[in-house]
Design a protein around this motif. Structure first.
Motif, mmCIF file in Angstrom:
data_model
loop_
_atom_site.group_PDB
_atom_site.id
_atom_site.type_symbol
_atom_site.label_atom_id
_atom_site.label_comp_id
_atom_site.label_asym_id
_atom_site.label_seq_id
_atom_site.Cartn_x
_atom_site.Cartn_y
_atom_site.Cartn_z
ATOM 1 N N GLU A 94 1.736 26.559 -20.579
ATOM 2 C CA GLU A 94 2.633 25.542 -21.205
ATOM 3 C C GLU A 94 2.562 25.487 -22.773
ATOM 4 N N TYR A 95 3.874 25.416 -23.201
ATOM 5 C CA TYR A 95 4.033 25.561 -24.698
ATOM 6 C C TYR A 95 4.827 24.366 -25.225
ATOM 7 N N LEU A 96 4.557 23.910 -26.645
ATOM 8 C CA LEU A 96 4.995 22.912 -27.202
ATOM 9 C C LEU A 96 5.967 23.476 -27.956
ATOM 10 N N ILE A 97 7.417 23.179 -28.056
ATOM 11 C CA ILE A 97 8.524 23.611 -28.887
ATOM 12 C C ILE A 97 9.286 22.633 -29.494
ATOM 13 N N SER A 98 9.512 22.784 -30.957
ATOM 14 C CA SER A 98 10.372 21.845 -31.645
ATOM 15 C C SER A 98 11.346 22.671 -32.339
ATOM 16 N N TYR A 99 12.375 22.116 -32.730
ATOM 17 C CA TYR A 99 13.560 22.726 -33.286
ATOM 18 C C TYR A 99 14.235 21.713 -34.061
ATOM 19 N N ARG A 100 14.634 22.253 -35.376
ATOM 20 C CA ARG A 100 15.274 21.447 -36.529
ATOM 21 C C ARG A 100 16.096 22.119 -37.434
ATOM 22 N N TYR A 101 17.313 21.736 -37.477
ATOM 23 C CA TYR A 101 18.132 22.092 -38.532
ATOM 24 C C TYR A 101 18.952 21.332 -39.296
ATOM 25 N N THR A 102 19.200 21.471 -40.754
ATOM 26 C CA THR A 102 19.931 20.713 -41.641
ATOM 27 C C THR A 102 21.112 21.629 -41.882
ATOM 28 N N VAL A 103 22.095 20.391 -42.286
ATOM 29 C CA VAL A 103 23.176 21.013 -42.516
ATOM 30 C C VAL A 103 23.585 20.151 -43.907
ATOM 31 N N LYS A 104 24.182 20.551 -45.117
ATOM 32 C CA LYS A 104 24.366 20.166 -46.039
ATOM 33 C C LYS A 104 25.869 20.415 -46.716
ATOM 34 N N ASP A 105 26.746 19.293 -46.762
ATOM 35 C CA ASP A 105 28.065 19.706 -47.245
ATOM 36 C C ASP A 105 28.812 20.936 -46.551
ATOM 37 N N ALA A 106 28.759 20.749 -45.015
ATOM 38 C CA ALA A 106 29.054 21.731 -44.126
ATOM 39 C C ALA A 106 28.553 23.191 -43.972
ATOM 40 N N ILE A 107 27.406 23.239 -44.799
ATOM 41 C CA ILE A 107 26.843 24.684 -44.974
ATOM 42 C C ILE A 107 25.277 24.431 -44.369
ATOM 43 N N LEU A 108 24.958 25.459 -43.426
ATOM 44 C CA LEU A 108 23.597 25.309 -42.927
ATOM 45 C C LEU A 108 22.812 25.463 -43.913
ATOM 46 N N TYR A 109 21.601 24.619 -43.919
ATOM 47 C CA TYR A 109 20.726 24.602 -45.191
ATOM 48 C C TYR A 109 19.442 25.003 -44.778
ATOM 49 N N ASN A 110 18.622 24.752 -43.784
ATOM 50 C CA ASN A 110 17.560 24.905 -43.396
ATOM 51 C C ASN A 110 17.470 24.885 -41.811
ATOM 52 N N GLU A 111 16.584 25.905 -41.154
ATOM 53 C CA GLU A 111 16.679 25.773 -39.863
ATOM 54 C C GLU A 111 15.031 26.339 -39.368
ATOM 55 N N THR A 112 14.405 25.447 -38.322
ATOM 56 C CA THR A 112 13.208 25.779 -38.268
ATOM 57 C C THR A 112 12.804 25.622 -36.599
ATOM 58 N N LEU A 113 12.301 26.613 -35.976
ATOM 59 C CA LEU A 113 11.948 26.629 -34.690
ATOM 60 C C LEU A 113 10.508 26.967 -34.594
ATOM 61 N N SER A 114 10.008 26.111 -34.011
ATOM 62 C CA SER A 114 8.268 26.089 -34.004
ATOM 63 C C SER A 114 7.995 26.313 -32.413
ATOM 64 N N ILE A 115 7.271 27.351 -31.835
ATOM 65 C CA ILE A 115 6.791 27.517 -30.691
ATOM 66 C C ILE A 115 4.947 27.828 -30.856
ATOM 67 N N SER A 116 4.639 27.012 -29.903
ATOM 68 C CA SER A 116 2.939 26.971 -30.115
ATOM 69 C C SER A 116 2.325 26.748 -28.491
ATOM 70 N N HIS A 117 1.206 27.315 -28.034
ATOM 71 C CA HIS A 117 0.667 27.171 -27.109
ATOM 72 C C HIS A 117 0.030 25.690 -26.803
ATOM 73 N N ALA A 118 0.384 25.057 -25.775
ATOM 74 C CA ALA A 118 -0.279 23.543 -25.519
ATOM 75 C C ALA A 118 -1.879 23.688 -25.535
ATOM 76 N N MET A 119 -2.339 22.967 -26.479
ATOM 77 C CA MET A 119 -3.938 22.995 -26.309
ATOM 78 C C MET A 119 -4.606 22.188 -25.299
ATOM 79 N N LYS A 120 -3.782 21.200 -25.008
ATOM 80 C CA LYS A 120 -3.960 20.260 -23.841
ATOM 81 C C LYS A 120 -3.035 20.151 -22.740
ATOM 82 N N LYS A 121 -3.430 20.115 -21.685
ATOM 83 C CA LYS A 121 -2.470 20.020 -20.546
ATOM 84 C C LYS A 121 -1.397 18.785 -20.804
#
Lengths: 157, 139
Positions: free
Chosen positions: B29-56
């Motif tokens: 099992e994995y924990l995944i989060s994703y987020r991206y920011t667009v400022k004035d129609a231009i992609l500013y920041n993108e983050t994709l985080s993937i991690s093993h789940a420590m707990k079920k």
């Protein structure tokens, strides 16, 4: 005397024709008004059809625009980044259509002059199952068309 | 005193428990989060985080219809597999649902806007097979 009588008769005949012509003109204008009303009515019925009722779905589409950043290393990267920005813009448009926009405005007036005019708008939503219908990339501008199918039960949730 | 047949059935039950447990453990099992920011129609920041789940994670609801299958090419690291199939995975995340937050500010007719799209940290069940990886969201 004869000329005077003839003149009066001529004026009478002229006024009679002029009155008929005005009447016809008025009737024509009435008809044209009716025509415009009938021309408007189909769009009104379309608007009525778009109301979301039980057991019905609505297809909502939006075209978002995004621009590639200046410092890209390749056209492919520019395309990918512009597409991402365009998707976010399309999501925003759909959220605005479905959920509405919060608008706050503030104007500062000093000595009868507007010093500062501020308008803030915001929207927050959760969008699922959006489909990308079309993507165009031209001159650094990416346009993405996105659509969602909204059902009554989903909207109520 | 226990009979021989009883011992056999006891051992069989132990074996079956161990087997079922090992099968369950093969799917991580994995924990995944994703987020991206667009400022004035231009992609500013993108983050994709993937991690093993420590707990079920809670496995009550699995939506197998929403599964994603990716070719692994002999790799067992999920992060590497996803980085090789980024576009597919991000399209898949969009289908699952993204939270959108948009703010727009116009001062004296000059406009600036910020849009943030987020997939909040979600648990995914990942099955590694010989040639492909199956990713299923757990909700």
């Amino acid at each position: 005397m004869k000329y005077a009588l003839l003149f009066i008769v001529l004026i009478g005949v002229y006024s009679l024709f002029a009155g008929n012509a005005n009447k016809e003109k008025y009737e024509n204008s009435q008809v044209s008004n009716e025509d415009t009303q009938t021309a408007i009515s189909p769009s009104q019925t379309d608007a009525e059809e778009k109301v979301l009722t039980e057991n019905k779905t609505i297809r909502i589409s939006a075209v978002g625009q995004g621009v590639a950043p200046v410092n890209t290393i390749s056209p492919a990267q520019a395309y990918a980044l512009a597409k991402r920005a365009a998707i976010a813009d399309a999501y925003r448009i759909i959220a605005e259509k479905v959920k509405g926009v919060r608008v706050d405005g503030q104007d500062l007036v000093k000595n009868m002059m507007v010093q500062r005019s501020t308008v803030r708008t915001s929207v927050q939503a959760m969008i699922k199952n959006a489909n990308i219908v079309e993507t165009n990339f031209k001159d650094g501008l990416c346009e993405v068309e996105i659509e969602i199918v909204l059902s009554y039960s989903q909207f109520i949730q | 005193m226990r009979s021989r047949d009883r011992d056999r059935s006891f051992l069989l039950s132990i074996y079956s428990i161990v087997l079922l447990h090992s099968l369950a453990l093969s799917a991580s099992e994995y924990l995944i989060s994703y987020r991206y920011t667009v400022k004035d129609a231009i992609l500013y920041n993108e983050t994709l985080s993937i991690s093993h789940a420590m707990k079920k994670c809670d496995e009550k609801n699995t939506f197998t219809k929403e599964e994603l299958v990716l070719e692994n090419g002999g790799i067992t690291n999920l992060q590497t597999i996803i980085s090789k199939n980024t576009n597919e995975f991000i399209d898949y995340i969009h289908k699952l649902g993204m939270h959108i937050q948009h703010k727009d500010l116009t001062v004296n007719l000059q406009n600036a806007s910020t849009t943030v799209l987020t997939l909040k940290t979600s648990c995914f069940k990942v099955d590694f097979n010989d040639t492909f990886v199956r990713i299923v969201p757990l909700k």
